[in-house]
Design a protein around this motif. Structure first.
Motif, PDB file in Angstrom:
ATOM      1  N   THR A  33     -15.973  78.249   2.672  1.00 37.81           N
ATOM      2  CA  THR A  33     -16.430  79.628   2.879  1.00 37.81           C
ATOM      3  C   THR A  33     -17.944  79.720   2.718  1.00 37.81           C
ATOM      4  O   THR A  33     -18.624  80.393   3.500  1.00 37.81           O
ATOM      5  N   ASP A  84      -8.367  82.975   6.000  1.00 32.77           N
ATOM      6  CA  ASP A  84      -7.808  82.642   4.686  1.00 32.77           C
ATOM      7  C   ASP A  84      -7.298  83.922   4.023  1.00 32.77           C
ATOM      8  O   ASP A  84      -8.028  84.922   3.954  1.00 32.77           O
ATOM      9  N   ASP A 136     -13.354  80.107   9.351  1.00 27.84           N
ATOM     10  CA  ASP A 136     -13.242  79.681   7.946  1.00 27.84           C
ATOM     11  C   ASP A 136     -11.760  79.524   7.602  1.00 27.84           C
ATOM     12  O   ASP A 136     -11.022  80.500   7.550  1.00 27.84           O
ATOM     13  N   SER A 182     -12.067  85.435   1.106  1.00 31.03           N
ATOM     14  CA  SER A 182     -13.360  85.178   0.448  1.00 31.03           C
ATOM     15  C   SER A 182     -14.530  85.372   1.401  1.00 31.03           C
ATOM     16  O   SER A 182     -15.599  85.845   0.995  1.00 31.03           O
TER      17      SER A 182
HETATM   18 MG    MG Z   1     -12.602  79.584   1.352  1.00 31.47          MG
END
Ligand code: MG
Ligand code: ADP
Length: 329
Positions: A43, A67, A175, A71
């Motif tokens: 991230t 994700d 990500d 994050s």
């Molecule tokens: Mg991450």
């Protein structure tokens, strides 16, 4: 959980049957930031690389947060509690009932403009959703109905989704979560490139050669994303170099990675798969958390470590150079 590993093999079965042999174009500058290990800096790298690519690009840069921990959304200044509850997250964009309806999706509704005064204006994000974990179960359930048909549909949909951003967005960065579930697999296959990130320690580097071998076996080969090299994150330095344990781990990583490269990757990477290094810096941790104004300190040198500006400019330039060489222009 137990049904998932068995279903993971479906992709290979499908490929061997030739069902996905037709070549479909990809977004030519799409990058999957990946490692099946968590907490290594995926991230962090996605956020920083996105910012530095956007600074240089005349077009837009799009980040995908797939994700369930959201994050990246947090790092970009969104309150995950709030965005997760909207209808405009990655969940709504990739849930099975969307797969045949790409043309009906108003994609500009998902790429909510970032409000932060600190981030480049041409940087946008498809926010994450806390429900992304459930999405993988939903996909698994759909595949149980007709695995061949729906797996092909999923891979094709994600590829077309990323491709549909080509005109407006010069780069798309995904990500990934630390898993190998369907959405991660589909995004990895849909991207033209992948960029593994690791901390140089024995436990973090352990799975990376296996990840690269797994990608090498993707069939048909036209679906295989190409390795841009790897990023080393959270370096601790002593006297200007990595500390001893990190040096040893990196040496093992180099051996593992170099022995798995494909011919086209070797031609671009040569004998150096390393893209660059990001030191462990307080300013990075602060930026990823609540303090977006920490970005104004990215060029301030406070220790023996290089600045964020220095290392991310170098990483961005290597990424652009390698993409240019892979794409033959
Ligand atoms: Mg991450
Ligand atoms: N280079 C760095 N300097 C300082 N802190 C870092 C750095 N890289 C990661 N971190 C911290 O470690 C945590 C995990 O990093 P993250 O990028 O979220 O890993 P991943 O996405 O691989 O799970 C983050 O919360 C961040 O605060």
């Amino acid at each position: 959980m137990s049904a998932i590993p068995a279903l993971n093999t479906l992709a290979d079965k499908l490929d061997r049957s030739g069902a996905t042999e037709i070549v479909h174009p990809k977004h030519p500058r799409s990058i999957c930031i990946i490692n099946y290990k968590g907490g290594v800096g995926k991230t962090t790298t996605t956020a920083l690389l996105g910012i530095y690519l956007a600074k240089l690009s005349k077009k837009k840069v799009l980040l995908f947060d797939i994700d369930a921990q959201c994050s990246l959304s947090l790092a970009m200044g969104f309150d995950p509690e709030k965005v997760s509850n909207t209808e405009l997250t990655v969940y709504n964009l990739v849930e099975p009932k969307a797969w045949t309806k790409l043309k009906q999706k108003k994609l500009e509704n998902y790429t909510q403009a970032l409000k932060s005064i600190h981030l480049p204006k041409n940087l946008e994000i498809i926010p994450g959703s806390f429900n992304t974990d459930e999405l993988d179960y939903l996909i698994a359930k759909t595949l149980l109905k007709d695995e061949k048909r729906y797996l092909t549909e999923l891979f094709l949909y994600i590829k077309q989704l990323l491709l549909s951003f080509e005109e407006e967005y010069e780069y798309v960065l995904v990500d990934c979560p630390p898993n190998k579930m369907f959405l991660t697999q589909a995004m990895l296959r849909a991207c033209s490139f992948y960029l593994p990130v690791t901390i140089p320690d024995q436990i973090s580097i352990y799975g990376m050669p296996r990840l690269i071998r797994w990608v090498c076996q993707i069939d048909p080969p036209s679906d295989r994303p190409k390795l841009l090299g790897y990023v080393l994150n959270a370096l601790n330095r002593a006297g200007g170099g990595m500390v001893g344990s990190q040096q040893r781990a990196h040496f093992d990583l180099i051996k593992g990675v170099m022995s798995t490269l494909q011919a086209d990757e070797r031609a671009v990477l040569g004998d150096k798969a390393l893209v660059g290094e990001i030191p462990r810096l307080d300013v990075i941790a602060r930026f990823l958390g609540e303090d977006k104004s920490a970005i104004t300190e990215f060029n301030v040198k406070k220790s023996g470590q290089p600045t964020v500006d220095a290392c991310m400019t170098a990483i961005r330039n290597v990424v652009i150079d390698r993409i240019t060489r892979y794409n033959g222009n």
